[in-house]
Design a protein around this motif. Sequence first.
Motif, PDB file in Angstrom:
ATOM      1  N   THR A   1      -2.133   1.991  55.172  1.00  0.00           N
ATOM      2  CA  THR A   1      -3.028   2.151  56.312  1.00  0.00           C
ATOM      3  C   THR A   1      -3.761   0.920  57.020  1.00  0.00           C
ATOM      4  O   THR A   1      -4.683   0.932  57.813  1.00  0.00           O
ATOM      5  CB  THR A   1      -4.192   2.743  55.409  1.00  0.00           C
ATOM      6  N   ASN A   2      -2.612  -0.178  57.149  1.00  0.00           N
ATOM      7  CA  ASN A   2      -3.100  -1.136  57.959  1.00  0.00           C
ATOM      8  C   ASN A   2      -4.283  -1.586  57.727  1.00  0.00           C
ATOM      9  O   ASN A   2      -5.195  -1.681  58.925  1.00  0.00           O
ATOM     10  CB  ASN A   2      -2.827  -1.006  59.419  1.00  0.00           C
ATOM     11  N   ASN A   3      -4.663  -1.830  56.262  1.00  0.00           N
ATOM     12  CA  ASN A   3      -5.910  -2.272  56.029  1.00  0.00           C
ATOM     13  C   ASN A   3      -7.132  -1.504  56.763  1.00  0.00           C
ATOM     14  O   ASN A   3      -8.217  -2.006  57.220  1.00  0.00           O
ATOM     15  CB  ASN A   3      -6.279  -3.918  56.396  1.00  0.00           C
ATOM     16  N   CYS A   4      -6.895  -0.244  56.530  1.00  0.00           N
ATOM     17  CA  CYS A   4      -7.821   0.712  57.206  1.00  0.00           C
ATOM     18  C   CYS A   4      -8.766   1.570  56.035  1.00  0.00           C
ATOM     19  O   CYS A   4     -10.161   1.422  56.010  1.00  0.00           O
ATOM     20  CB  CYS A   4      -7.174   1.638  58.182  1.00  0.00           C
ATOM     21  N   VAL A   5      -8.026   2.148  54.976  1.00  0.00           N
ATOM     22  CA  VAL A   5      -8.712   3.051  54.102  1.00  0.00           C
ATOM     23  C   VAL A   5      -9.158   2.137  52.905  1.00  0.00           C
ATOM     24  O   VAL A   5      -8.379   1.597  52.080  1.00  0.00           O
ATOM     25  CB  VAL A   5      -7.911   3.844  53.868  1.00  0.00           C
ATOM     26  N   VAL A   6     -10.410   1.893  52.620  1.00  0.00           N
ATOM     27  CA  VAL A   6     -10.989   1.038  51.654  1.00  0.00           C
ATOM     28  C   VAL A   6     -11.082   2.082  50.406  1.00  0.00           C
ATOM     29  O   VAL A   6     -11.673   3.097  50.456  1.00  0.00           O
ATOM     30  CB  VAL A   6     -12.561   0.710  51.836  1.00  0.00           C
ATOM     31  N   THR A   7     -10.337   1.479  49.314  1.00  0.00           N
ATOM     32  CA  THR A   7     -10.412   2.431  48.126  1.00  0.00           C
ATOM     33  C   THR A   7     -11.382   1.902  47.224  1.00  0.00           C
ATOM     34  O   THR A   7     -11.915   2.667  46.313  1.00  0.00           O
ATOM     35  CB  THR A   7      -8.743   2.326  47.303  1.00  0.00           C
ATOM     36  N   SER A   8     -11.739   0.537  47.091  1.00  0.00           N
ATOM     37  CA  SER A   8     -12.820   0.141  46.155  1.00  0.00           C
ATOM     38  C   SER A   8     -13.265  -1.317  46.817  1.00  0.00           C
ATOM     39  O   SER A   8     -12.775  -1.990  47.600  1.00  0.00           O
ATOM     40  CB  SER A   8     -12.214  -0.319  44.932  1.00  0.00           C
ATOM     41  N   GLY A   9     -14.451  -1.675  46.293  1.00  0.00           N
ATOM     42  CA  GLY A   9     -15.018  -2.853  46.395  1.00  0.00           C
ATOM     43  C   GLY A   9     -16.562  -2.975  45.953  1.00  0.00           C
ATOM     44  O   GLY A   9     -16.753  -1.931  45.192  1.00  0.00           O
ATOM     45  N   THR A  10     -17.088  -3.902  46.384  1.00  0.00           N
ATOM     46  CA  THR A  10     -18.507  -4.282  45.649  1.00  0.00           C
ATOM     47  C   THR A  10     -19.353  -4.189  46.767  1.00  0.00           C
ATOM     48  O   THR A  10     -19.146  -5.108  48.035  1.00  0.00           O
ATOM     49  CB  THR A  10     -18.260  -5.484  44.793  1.00  0.00           C
ATOM     50  N   LEU A  11     -20.569  -3.558  46.616  1.00  0.00           N
ATOM     51  CA  LEU A  11     -21.567  -3.595  47.587  1.00  0.00           C
ATOM     52  C   LEU A  11     -22.949  -4.392  46.935  1.00  0.00           C
ATOM     53  O   LEU A  11     -23.335  -3.918  45.918  1.00  0.00           O
ATOM     54  CB  LEU A  11     -21.937  -2.275  48.174  1.00  0.00           C
ATOM     55  N   ALA A  12     -23.582  -5.593  48.037  1.00  0.00           N
ATOM     56  CA  ALA A  12     -24.856  -5.795  47.403  1.00  0.00           C
ATOM     57  C   ALA A  12     -25.574  -5.011  48.308  1.00  0.00           C
ATOM     58  O   ALA A  12     -25.841  -5.295  49.333  1.00  0.00           O
ATOM     59  CB  ALA A  12     -24.684  -7.443  47.937  1.00  0.00           C
ATOM     60  N   ASP A  13     -26.258  -4.365  47.601  1.00  0.00           N
ATOM     61  CA  ASP A  13     -27.197  -3.106  48.543  1.00  0.00           C
ATOM     62  C   ASP A  13     -28.467  -3.697  48.897  1.00  0.00           C
ATOM     63  O   ASP A  13     -28.968  -4.074  48.004  1.00  0.00           O
ATOM     64  CB  ASP A  13     -27.185  -1.951  47.407  1.00  0.00           C
ATOM     65  N   LYS A  14     -28.495  -3.674  49.984  1.00  0.00           N
ATOM     66  CA  LYS A  14     -29.770  -4.024  50.799  1.00  0.00           C
ATOM     67  C   LYS A  14     -30.995  -3.488  50.477  1.00  0.00           C
ATOM     68  O   LYS A  14     -32.253  -3.637  50.441  1.00  0.00           O
ATOM     69  CB  LYS A  14     -29.644  -4.512  52.119  1.00  0.00           C
ATOM     70  N   TYR A  15     -30.717  -2.007  50.194  1.00  0.00           N
ATOM     71  CA  TYR A  15     -31.946  -1.224  50.133  1.00  0.00           C
ATOM     72  C   TYR A  15     -32.415  -1.261  48.901  1.00  0.00           C
ATOM     73  O   TYR A  15     -33.856  -1.036  48.719  1.00  0.00           O
ATOM     74  CB  TYR A  15     -31.560   0.328  50.439  1.00  0.00           C
TER      75      TYR A  15
ATOM     76  N   GLY B   1     -31.578  -3.927  46.570  1.00  0.00           N
ATOM     77  CA  GLY B   1     -31.305  -5.134  46.148  1.00  0.00           C
ATOM     78  C   GLY B   1     -30.300  -5.341  44.532  1.00  0.00           C
ATOM     79  O   GLY B   1     -30.639  -6.135  44.077  1.00  0.00           O
ATOM     80  N   THR B   2     -29.325  -4.037  44.638  1.00  0.00           N
ATOM     81  CA  THR B   2     -28.709  -3.984  43.317  1.00  0.00           C
ATOM     82  C   THR B   2     -27.014  -4.291  43.788  1.00  0.00           C
ATOM     83  O   THR B   2     -27.014  -3.944  45.064  1.00  0.00           O
ATOM     84  CB  THR B   2     -28.875  -2.722  42.475  1.00  0.00           C
ATOM     85  N   THR B   3     -26.238  -4.268  42.897  1.00  0.00           N
ATOM     86  CA  THR B   3     -24.886  -4.439  42.967  1.00  0.00           C
ATOM     87  C   THR B   3     -24.319  -3.269  42.566  1.00  0.00           C
ATOM     88  O   THR B   3     -24.637  -2.646  41.529  1.00  0.00           O
ATOM     89  CB  THR B   3     -24.237  -5.574  42.244  1.00  0.00           C
ATOM     90  N   ILE B   4     -23.508  -2.681  43.510  1.00  0.00           N
ATOM     91  CA  ILE B   4     -22.520  -1.276  43.259  1.00  0.00           C
ATOM     92  C   ILE B   4     -21.211  -1.398  43.267  1.00  0.00           C
ATOM     93  O   ILE B   4     -20.774  -2.029  44.368  1.00  0.00           O
ATOM     94  CB  ILE B   4     -23.485  -0.284  44.233  1.00  0.00           C
ATOM     95  N   SER B   5     -20.620  -0.874  42.568  1.00  0.00           N
ATOM     96  CA  SER B   5     -19.218  -0.908  42.423  1.00  0.00           C
ATOM     97  C   SER B   5     -18.500   0.585  43.324  1.00  0.00           C
ATOM     98  O   SER B   5     -19.199   1.529  42.919  1.00  0.00           O
ATOM     99  CB  SER B   5     -18.667  -0.779  41.259  1.00  0.00           C
ATOM    100  N   PHE B   6     -17.743   0.394  44.214  1.00  0.00           N
ATOM    101  CA  PHE B   6     -17.408   1.585  45.070  1.00  0.00           C
ATOM    102  C   PHE B   6     -15.994   1.802  44.612  1.00  0.00           C
ATOM    103  O   PHE B   6     -15.238   0.755  44.593  1.00  0.00           O
ATOM    104  CB  PHE B   6     -17.522   1.375  46.459  1.00  0.00           C
ATOM    105  N   VAL B   7     -15.856   2.920  44.419  1.00  0.00           N
ATOM    106  CA  VAL B   7     -14.532   3.559  44.034  1.00  0.00           C
ATOM    107  C   VAL B   7     -14.183   4.765  44.697  1.00  0.00           C
ATOM    108  O   VAL B   7     -15.030   5.934  44.601  1.00  0.00           O
ATOM    109  CB  VAL B   7     -14.349   3.960  42.437  1.00  0.00           C
ATOM    110  N   ARG B   8     -13.114   4.839  45.635  1.00  0.00           N
ATOM    111  CA  ARG B   8     -13.148   6.043  46.428  1.00  0.00           C
ATOM    112  C   ARG B   8     -12.552   7.385  45.440  1.00  0.00           C
ATOM    113  O   ARG B   8     -11.645   6.995  44.646  1.00  0.00           O
ATOM    114  CB  ARG B   8     -12.058   5.824  47.709  1.00  0.00           C
TER     115      ARG B   8
END
Length: 237
Positions: A111-125, A127-134
């Motif tokens: 996908t030419n580094n387009c479609v994100v399948t996973s990552g980590t979010l430092a959520d500003k709303y 103040g927690t950390t969330i693991s993202f998995v598509r």
Amino acid sequence: MKNSRFATKSLAAATAILLAGSLSGCEAAAEALEVIDSASDPAAGGQASSRDATNALMQLEAIPVKGRAPKTGYSRDEFGPAWADTDRNGCDTRNDILARDLTDEIFKSGTNNCVVTSGTLADKYTGTTISFVRGQDTSTAVQIDHIVPLSDAWQKGAQQLSGEQRKELANDPLNLMATDGPTNGAKGDKDAATWLPPNKVFRCEYVSKQVTVKAKYKLWMTQAEHYAIAGVLKSCQ
């Protein structure tokens, strides 16, 4: 590539225009009182600097204060197709924002580094950390929020914008942020008079972003909203 899409992650402060204004009005003050009280906590100073808060306060005074227009005619379709590729980089807006806001991203191959399948979010709303998995049952843990909700924008001037301008507003990175899904759902289409992020240290930056977006697209605020935002910003100085 992610770096080329978001070479600059911080936004320059908009030029402030100082106009005479008034925050009087008992009805507006009463409506916003609870939000103002919660914003007065010292922890609300947050990530926005004192200078940023001062600039936002000055910019706030240039935003018209009017009543909320009827919601008649509003639909998401009035702002164009969801997550359109308005910057024409080959990636839809949702994936652009995920790539910008997550860390340790993994992209779908081919996908030419387009479609994100996973990552980590430092959520500003929150103040927690969330693991993202598509995935069908997991993607909603991280949602893309319109900092100025589209329904709110519709009732405060966006009806007068062209279709292309509304499409730009809906896909503008300035008005978008990856955040905790349930918290985004709780926010809904509320403005600052009735909702602020649970994470108090982000509130100054949050309302500053709302001011900048509304100034950019020539949207107005209600008196209660104006009063609430001013209260938050004054606590940041």
